[in-house]
Scaffold this active site. Sequence first.
Site, PDB file in Angstrom:
ATOM      1  N   GLY A  19      18.451  13.706  29.052  1.00  0.00           N
ATOM      2  CA  GLY A  19      16.985  13.718  29.051  1.00  0.00           C
ATOM      3  C   GLY A  19      16.413  13.007  30.267  1.00  0.00           C
ATOM      4  CB  CYS A  20      13.727  13.829  32.595  1.00  0.00           C
ATOM      5  SG  CYS A  20      14.764  15.010  33.425  1.00  0.00           S
ATOM      6  CB  ILE A  21      11.303  10.906  29.245  1.00  0.00           C
ATOM      7  CG1 ILE A  21      10.254   9.893  28.812  1.00  0.00           C
ATOM      8  CG2 ILE A  21      11.616  11.795  28.055  1.00  0.00           C
ATOM      9  CD1 ILE A  21       9.299   9.544  29.886  1.00  0.00           C
TER      10      ILE A  21
END
Lengths: 156, 105
Positions: free
Chosen positions: B103-105
């Site tokens: 995930g990017c967050i």
Amino acid sequence: MSEEKQRKLAIICSKGSLDMAYPGMVLANAALMSGIEVHMFFTFWGLDMIVDRKMDNLKITPLGNPSMGMPNLLSILPGMTAMATSMMKKEIAKLDFPPVREFLQMIVDAGGHLYGCKMSMDMMKLTKEDLFPGVERVLGAMEFMEISEGAQIIFI
Amino acid sequence: MPSREIAGKVVEVDAEGFLCNPDEWSKEIAEEIAREEGIEQLTDLHWKVIEFCRADFKARGEPPTLRRITKESGVDTKTLYTLFPKGPAKKVARIAGLGKPTGCI
């Protein structure tokens, strides 16, 4: 782990539109999640991201933006910017990315450093009191050079 | 895939040391990986995060993002970074016996 040299990232945010606010914050947050030191410098229109009365109202306009595929003749109609902004905010929320204020607070809580650009602030007649409380300091360009020594730099 | 011995058990790991099979995980393995990551003692708060991640992985099939951890587990961002300093994303996933988070967050 081993005593390797601490990786460091400096991100210069120079744009105040909603679509240009996110890349810097996403990269800053990703760096912090990976244990990289982060410094964000907000200059010129990028100051809108940290000006307290503006940061919750950043916008995206379809006008003159070929990527959005809307004819410019339609993009000039009243309400088009508001519509594009509201659509983008919904998409951002769907991906579970927070709004600007919350995102910057997350970055500060994770140990990231935020700075306002002194020259841009002087030009726009802003003081530290006008800024989001998470902003650490107001810096001149030369001080930013000192802080960003040895860092990888991203300009947005 | 290489395998290695952690806490007296031979488990499959990937090139970065993430467990390949979350079912091979045990609390003893978590403690040993935590020490490798520089966390000497796992406290109740550490376990709260680890157990949330494992339960969430079971339910959703992917390691939770840090954003999800802070929203759902009741441990806020500041605390999470204090518990797992210098790059919590990978540390949490490794200790919890999950794969590398994407995930990017």
